[in-house]
Design a protein around this motif. Structure first.
Motif, PDB file in Angstrom:
ATOM      1  N   GLU A 360      26.357  27.568  56.301  1.00 39.56           N
ATOM      2  CA  GLU A 360      27.224  27.974  57.414  1.00 39.56           C
ATOM      3  C   GLU A 360      28.691  27.667  57.097  1.00 39.56           C
ATOM      4  O   GLU A 360      29.581  28.478  57.359  1.00 39.56           O
ATOM      5  CB  GLU A 360      26.802  27.250  58.697  1.00 39.56           C
ATOM      6  CG  GLU A 360      27.458  27.820  59.941  1.00 39.56           C
ATOM      7  CD  GLU A 360      26.908  27.209  61.227  1.00 39.56           C
ATOM      8  OE1 GLU A 360      27.678  27.114  62.190  1.00 39.56           O
ATOM      9  OE2 GLU A 360      25.714  26.819  61.247  1.00 39.56           O
ATOM     10  N   LYS A 361      28.938  26.497  56.484  1.00 39.89           N
ATOM     11  CA  LYS A 361      30.309  26.121  56.114  1.00 39.89           C
ATOM     12  C   LYS A 361      30.887  27.115  55.109  1.00 39.89           C
ATOM     13  O   LYS A 361      32.055  27.498  55.203  1.00 39.89           O
ATOM     14  CB  LYS A 361      30.326  24.721  55.504  1.00 39.89           C
ATOM     15  CG  LYS A 361      30.111  23.592  56.490  1.00 39.89           C
ATOM     16  CD  LYS A 361      30.190  22.266  55.739  1.00 39.89           C
ATOM     17  CE  LYS A 361      29.781  21.109  56.647  1.00 39.89           C
ATOM     18  NZ  LYS A 361      29.709  19.844  55.878  1.00 39.89           N
ATOM     19  N   HIS A 367      35.494  33.314  55.386  1.00 37.75           N
ATOM     20  CA  HIS A 367      36.179  34.096  56.424  1.00 37.75           C
ATOM     21  C   HIS A 367      37.667  33.741  56.455  1.00 37.75           C
ATOM     22  O   HIS A 367      38.531  34.623  56.553  1.00 37.75           O
ATOM     23  CB  HIS A 367      35.537  33.830  57.785  1.00 37.75           C
ATOM     24  CG  HIS A 367      36.219  34.540  58.918  1.00 37.75           C
ATOM     25  ND1 HIS A 367      36.119  35.901  59.110  1.00 37.75           N
ATOM     26  CD2 HIS A 367      37.031  34.071  59.908  1.00 37.75           C
ATOM     27  CE1 HIS A 367      36.839  36.245  60.165  1.00 37.75           C
ATOM     28  NE2 HIS A 367      37.399  35.155  60.668  1.00 37.75           N
ATOM     29  N   LYS A 368      37.983  32.445  56.331  1.00 35.62           N
ATOM     30  CA  LYS A 368      39.385  32.007  56.329  1.00 35.62           C
ATOM     31  C   LYS A 368      40.100  32.459  55.058  1.00 35.62           C
ATOM     32  O   LYS A 368      41.261  32.873  55.096  1.00 35.62           O
ATOM     33  CB  LYS A 368      39.454  30.489  56.470  1.00 35.62           C
ATOM     34  CG  LYS A 368      39.056  29.981  57.851  1.00 35.62           C
ATOM     35  CD  LYS A 368      39.109  28.470  57.917  1.00 35.62           C
ATOM     36  CE  LYS A 368      38.704  27.966  59.306  1.00 35.62           C
ATOM     37  NZ  LYS A 368      38.683  26.490  59.365  1.00 35.62           N
ATOM     38  N   VAL A 369      39.407  32.362  53.933  1.00 35.14           N
ATOM     39  CA  VAL A 369      39.997  32.777  52.654  1.00 35.14           C
ATOM     40  C   VAL A 369      40.373  34.245  52.699  1.00 35.14           C
ATOM     41  O   VAL A 369      41.429  34.659  52.213  1.00 35.14           O
ATOM     42  CB  VAL A 369      39.008  32.500  51.499  1.00 35.14           C
ATOM     43  CG1 VAL A 369      39.408  33.248  50.241  1.00 35.14           C
ATOM     44  CG2 VAL A 369      38.926  31.008  51.218  1.00 35.14           C
ATOM     45  N   LYS A 370      39.516  35.054  53.300  1.00 35.06           N
ATOM     46  CA  LYS A 370      39.762  36.503  53.387  1.00 35.06           C
ATOM     47  C   LYS A 370      41.000  36.797  54.230  1.00 35.06           C
ATOM     48  O   LYS A 370      41.732  37.753  53.961  1.00 35.06           O
ATOM     49  CB  LYS A 370      38.531  37.174  53.991  1.00 35.06           C
ATOM     50  CG  LYS A 370      38.571  38.677  53.930  1.00 35.06           C
ATOM     51  CD  LYS A 370      37.316  39.270  54.541  1.00 35.06           C
ATOM     52  CE  LYS A 370      37.452  40.773  54.560  1.00 35.06           C
ATOM     53  NZ  LYS A 370      37.021  41.411  55.739  1.00 35.06           N
ATOM     54  N   TYR A 376      40.167  39.759  48.795  1.00 38.35           N
ATOM     55  CA  TYR A 376      38.760  39.355  48.790  1.00 38.35           C
ATOM     56  C   TYR A 376      38.026  40.177  49.848  1.00 38.35           C
ATOM     57  O   TYR A 376      38.503  40.319  50.975  1.00 38.35           O
ATOM     58  CB  TYR A 376      38.595  37.876  49.146  1.00 38.35           C
ATOM     59  CG  TYR A 376      38.991  36.904  48.062  1.00 38.35           C
ATOM     60  CD1 TYR A 376      38.298  36.836  46.860  1.00 38.35           C
ATOM     61  CD2 TYR A 376      40.055  36.022  48.263  1.00 38.35           C
ATOM     62  CE1 TYR A 376      38.660  35.927  45.877  1.00 38.35           C
ATOM     63  CE2 TYR A 376      40.423  35.111  47.288  1.00 38.35           C
ATOM     64  CZ  TYR A 376      39.716  35.071  46.093  1.00 38.35           C
ATOM     65  OH  TYR A 376      40.085  34.176  45.131  1.00 38.35           O
ATOM     66  N   ILE A 377      36.875  40.693  49.499  1.00 37.86           N
ATOM     67  CA  ILE A 377      36.021  41.374  50.469  1.00 37.86           C
ATOM     68  C   ILE A 377      34.707  40.606  50.530  1.00 37.86           C
ATOM     69  O   ILE A 377      34.060  40.385  49.494  1.00 37.86           O
ATOM     70  CB  ILE A 377      35.789  42.846  50.081  1.00 37.86           C
ATOM     71  CG1 ILE A 377      37.123  43.600  50.133  1.00 37.86           C
ATOM     72  CG2 ILE A 377      34.766  43.511  50.999  1.00 37.86           C
ATOM     73  CD1 ILE A 377      37.043  45.038  49.697  1.00 37.86           C
ATOM     74  N   VAL A 378      34.334  40.172  51.726  1.00 39.18           N
ATOM     75  CA  VAL A 378      33.155  39.318  51.906  1.00 39.18           C
ATOM     76  C   VAL A 378      32.164  40.018  52.817  1.00 39.18           C
ATOM     77  O   VAL A 378      32.514  40.426  53.928  1.00 39.18           O
ATOM     78  CB  VAL A 378      33.555  37.953  52.518  1.00 39.18           C
ATOM     79  CG1 VAL A 378      32.342  37.054  52.656  1.00 39.18           C
ATOM     80  CG2 VAL A 378      34.633  37.278  51.679  1.00 39.18           C
ATOM     81  N   ASN A 379      30.935  40.167  52.349  1.00 40.81           N
ATOM     82  CA  ASN A 379      29.885  40.793  53.160  1.00 40.81           C
ATOM     83  C   ASN A 379      28.548  40.133  52.884  1.00 40.81           C
ATOM     84  O   ASN A 379      28.228  39.843  51.724  1.00 40.81           O
ATOM     85  CB  ASN A 379      29.749  42.290  52.832  1.00 40.81           C
ATOM     86  CG  ASN A 379      30.880  43.116  53.399  1.00 40.81           C
ATOM     87  OD1 ASN A 379      31.125  43.090  54.595  1.00 40.81           O
ATOM     88  ND2 ASN A 379      31.587  43.820  52.533  1.00 40.81           N
ATOM     89  N   TYR A 380      27.792  39.915  53.969  1.00 33.33           N
ATOM     90  CA  TYR A 380      26.403  39.489  53.755  1.00 33.33           C
ATOM     91  C   TYR A 380      25.537  40.733  53.742  1.00 33.33           C
ATOM     92  O   TYR A 380      25.544  41.526  54.681  1.00 33.33           O
ATOM     93  CB  TYR A 380      25.913  38.532  54.841  1.00 33.33           C
ATOM     94  CG  TYR A 380      24.463  38.148  54.601  1.00 33.33           C
ATOM     95  CD1 TYR A 380      24.134  37.220  53.607  1.00 33.33           C
ATOM     96  CD2 TYR A 380      23.429  38.765  55.307  1.00 33.33           C
ATOM     97  CE1 TYR A 380      22.813  36.897  53.346  1.00 33.33           C
ATOM     98  CE2 TYR A 380      22.100  38.446  55.046  1.00 33.33           C
ATOM     99  CZ  TYR A 380      21.806  37.513  54.064  1.00 33.33           C
ATOM    100  OH  TYR A 380      20.492  37.207  53.784  1.00 33.33           O
ATOM    101  N   SER A 381      24.802  40.936  52.647  1.00 32.09           N
ATOM    102  CA  SER A 381      23.932  42.099  52.524  1.00 32.09           C
ATOM    103  C   SER A 381      22.537  41.738  52.996  1.00 32.09           C
ATOM    104  O   SER A 381      21.823  40.962  52.338  1.00 32.09           O
ATOM    105  CB  SER A 381      23.894  42.585  51.071  1.00 32.09           C
ATOM    106  OG  SER A 381      22.905  43.582  50.919  1.00 32.09           O
ATOM    107  N   ILE A 388      27.822  38.592  49.291  1.00 31.98           N
ATOM    108  CA  ILE A 388      28.552  39.225  48.198  1.00 31.98           C
ATOM    109  C   ILE A 388      30.053  39.067  48.433  1.00 31.98           C
ATOM    110  O   ILE A 388      30.563  39.388  49.504  1.00 31.98           O
ATOM    111  CB  ILE A 388      28.212  40.727  48.086  1.00 31.98           C
ATOM    112  CG1 ILE A 388      26.698  40.945  47.992  1.00 31.98           C
ATOM    113  CG2 ILE A 388      28.932  41.348  46.896  1.00 31.98           C
ATOM    114  CD1 ILE A 388      26.049  40.426  46.740  1.00 31.98           C
ATOM    115  N   VAL A 389      30.749  38.571  47.414  1.00 24.92           N
ATOM    116  CA  VAL A 389      32.209  38.462  47.463  1.00 24.92           C
ATOM    117  C   VAL A 389      32.776  39.334  46.348  1.00 24.92           C
ATOM    118  O   VAL A 389      32.367  39.221  45.188  1.00 24.92           O
ATOM    119  CB  VAL A 389      32.684  37.010  47.288  1.00 24.92           C
ATOM    120  CG1 VAL A 389      34.209  36.939  47.344  1.00 24.92           C
ATOM    121  CG2 VAL A 389      32.083  36.124  48.366  1.00 24.92           C
TER     122      VAL A 389
END
Length: 665
Positions: A360-361, A367-370, A376-381, A388-389
């Protein structure tokens, strides 16, 4: 981290004053992996200084920055630095600049001598020589020595011609007089820079403070000011003018997170002025935002100010709900400026916390880094069950890991991202399945007979199949066509005759089929493009229910699928690669080793361009490989094209890997 790595990661804002004029300076990273800072800075700065190391010449970073500047329509000055280095070669550098970026590159200054003897610069606009002492600083302004007069005159005339070409009246004046005054030259240079038809070249040794003052003087007096370049594109609301007297509007181009401070919001004032305590309207979320504190910055140091005016750049802290790429303005404007568009990512990894308790952390930090670095593109597949980053390169992603290791003290690991395969069939097949369960009281019973076949857009359902040497006729009574969230379709035909299955159980059969399509029978990948005919079955007056027919439909579909010539589909991408001519062969060989299909070749902007189609599976770490093959100069982009069948040997590998994974679990 920047000190440890020896290069910039983010852009930083500073300012200086020259002859009573304030100049905002955005220092950007030189590596293409950190191009986010370059792209965002170019969107708010009316002028870009392209600093080139005279001792090493045009690097990959220069070429990358120029591409970003071109995309942003930025006005440019080339600054040759380190002219005091023993390896500096001014003439060669200027020739290379012209060969690479065209004849718009125009000499305004040249050094009398380079290397350790560098101390004098000939300025062919002023037609003076600037001579510096050993410690730099304020130069002695002298007449051009006789030994340099011929070269200076020649370059002065070239500069006059370049200035005159930018306006008809100046050209007429030049033809009449055979020359232009310094004021007319200034006017022509400014117009040429605004039109991006002229890129002046200046000489400095920043370390010794030689040439910097004259460069800043040129920026103040001749280069285009914020009011002389086009206003940022407006996508909502009325046009505004860059003026202190206009209603207030500002554009947020960067968000930074600082320890003990929180969120710092950087913006450019595009019209009017902003003062402490002013309430502005956020047109992104329709909320009110009070600017309680205003600052200008010099690197990490912030200085409070009471107001900022049109054209100025500053920051505020702890804004309530304003983020990067948003517009704040007076409510009556209801204005939105066009957002900054960043380059597509070139590198991807799957990120996983070593300890599950940190999952969770990790998500919260990413999310903050993005927010701080939108490249940076962050998605949970859900499909791949991976976080995936994506980023601009391997170095960019390694920087992310540094933050987790050193700042957040959380162990994470990078894994190769899985590939989003699809499954489909190549021929028709029949199957029937009876689900029966009895355990006291009411039981479960459902029997489903089905035929499946490949679906192609625009094709019509069949009414007869030959199966086991016999004709099997079906009559479509009802059709349900379902576009699948992951691409393709499922077409479900009700062909029940005589009430062998009650109509109320058909949705349950469809649900069972959909469940199996979400977890394909071959490798667990999504299945697509299948037509299903439910033509027979059986019910029990007491034991039949929805769960029975859901399970019967699911299992009948799985059995039929495995007999219908199942194939795995892989994502194929269209890609363009730009490389130097002398590296073309190496890059082509590498692509062919990745199962790429070369679609075409050509030349574009001094580079060779390769167009290809390539499977995503083969593109892991391609940006690193291309950089290695081309000395960092190669560039590529990729765009999803289609799903295509994998070669049989690849399918066999995937099936074996899936079986081993299932056995392990």
């Amino acid at each position: 981290m920047e000190q440890e790595y020896g290069n910039s990661v983010f852009s930083s804002l500073m300012y200086t004053e020259v002859n009573g004029k304030k100049i905002n300076i955005l220092d950007t990273p030189g590596m293409d992996d950190f191009s986010g800072g370059v792209v965002s800075s170019l969107q708010v700065a009316p002028l870009a200084l392209m600093v080139v190391d005279a001792s090493t010449g045009i690097g990959a970073g220069t070429e990358s920055a120029f591409r970003h500047a071109e995309a942003a329509n930025s006005k440019l000055i080339f600054v040759l630095n380190h002219l005091d280095n023993e390896n500096a070669n001014y003439d060669q550098d200027v020739d290379n600049l012209k060969n690479k970026f065209g004849n718009k590159v125009t000499v305004v200054q040249y050094p009398v001598e380079t290397g350790i003897g560098f101390n004098s610069i000939i300025d062919v606009l002023k037609m003076k020589m600037y001579k510096y002492g050993p410690d730099g600083g304020k130069p002695e302004v002298l007449d051009i020595p006789a030994s340099e007069k011929e070269r200076a005159d020649e370059l002065h005339n070239e500069l006059i011609e370049m200035a005159a070409e930018n306006e008809e009246t100046l050209m007429e004046l030049y033809f009449e007089q055979g020359s232009l005054s310094e004021d007319d030259m200034r006017k022509g240079i400014r117009i040429g820079m605004v039109k991006r038809d002229l890129f002046p070249v200046f000489c400095v040794s920043a370390k010794k403070n030689m040439g910097v003052g004259r460069l800043l003087e040129f920026v103040c007096n001749i280069a285009p000011s914020p009011s002389q370049v086009p206003m940022r594109e407006i996508i909502q609301g009325k046009p505004v003018v860059l003026s202190e007297t206009s209603p207030t509007s500002l554009f947020v181009f960067k968000t930074a997170l600082e320890p003990h401070v929180g969120e710092v919001t950087y913006f450019k004032v595009l019209s009017g002025k902003v003062t402490e305590g002013k309430d502005l309207y956020n047109t992104f979320n329709n909320g009110k935002e009070r600017i309680s504190q205003l600052f200008v910055t010099a690197g990490k140091t912030r200085y409070p100010v009471t107001e900022l005016v049109a054209g100025d750049i500053g920051c505020a802290v702890k804004l309530k709900d304003t983020k990067f790429n948003q517009t704040l303005c007076d409510k009556e404007l209801d204005l939105k400026f066009a957002p900054i568009v960043f380059p597509e990512p070139k590198f991807r990894v799957a990120v996983k916390a070593v300890s599950e308790t940190d999952d969770e952390k990790v998500g919260e930090i990413l999310h903050k880094v993005k927010e701080e670095d939108p490249t940076y593109i962050v998605n949970y597949s859900k499909e791949l069950k991976q976080l995936i980053v994506e980023g601009q390169g391997e170095y960019h992603l390694n920087t992310l890991k540094w933050y987790f290791d050193h700042i957040h003290k959380i162990d994470i690991e990078f894994k190769t991202p899985k590939i989003p395969y699809r499954e489909t069939i190549t021929k028709f097949a029949q199957a029937d399945y009876r689900h029966k369960k009895q355990s006291g009281g009411s039981g479960q019973f459902g029997e489903v007979h089905m035929i499946i076949e490949p679906f192609e857009e625009g094709s019509a359902p069949k009414n007869m199949f030959i199966y086991g040497g016999k004709e099997m006729k079906v009559s479509v009574r009802d059709t349900q066509e379902t576009p699948l969230p992951w691409g393709g379709k499922l077409v479900f035909h009700n062909c029940i005759v005589g009430g062998s299955i009650d109509a109320r159980f058909l949705p349950a059969i469809l649900k069972g089929i959909m469940e199996k399509m979400e977890e394909g029978p071959l490798t667990g990948s999504y299945a697509r493009d299948i037509r299903v005919y439910i033509y027979d079955g059986k019910m029990h007056p007491v034991d039949s229910n929805e769960i029975s027919f859901r399970l019967a439909g699911r299992n009948a579909f799985s059995m039929a699928f495995k007999n219908a010539g199942p194939k795995i589909l892989e994502p194929i991408y269209d890609m363009d690669v730009w490389v130097q001519a002398d590296r073309m062969g190496d890059v082509m060989s590498d692509l062919q080793g990745r199962r790429a299909l070369i679609m075409g070749m050509g030349s574009e902007k001094g580079y060779e361009k390769i167009t290809a189609r390539v499977p995503l599976k083969e593109m892991n770490k391609y940006s690193t490989s291309l950089s290695s093959l081309t000395g960092g100069r190669g560039v590529f982009n990729m765009k999803f094209a289609a799903y295509e069948k994998v070669p049989q040997e690849v399918q066999d590998e995937l099936l074996a890997a899936y079986a081993a994974e299932e056995k392990e679990e």
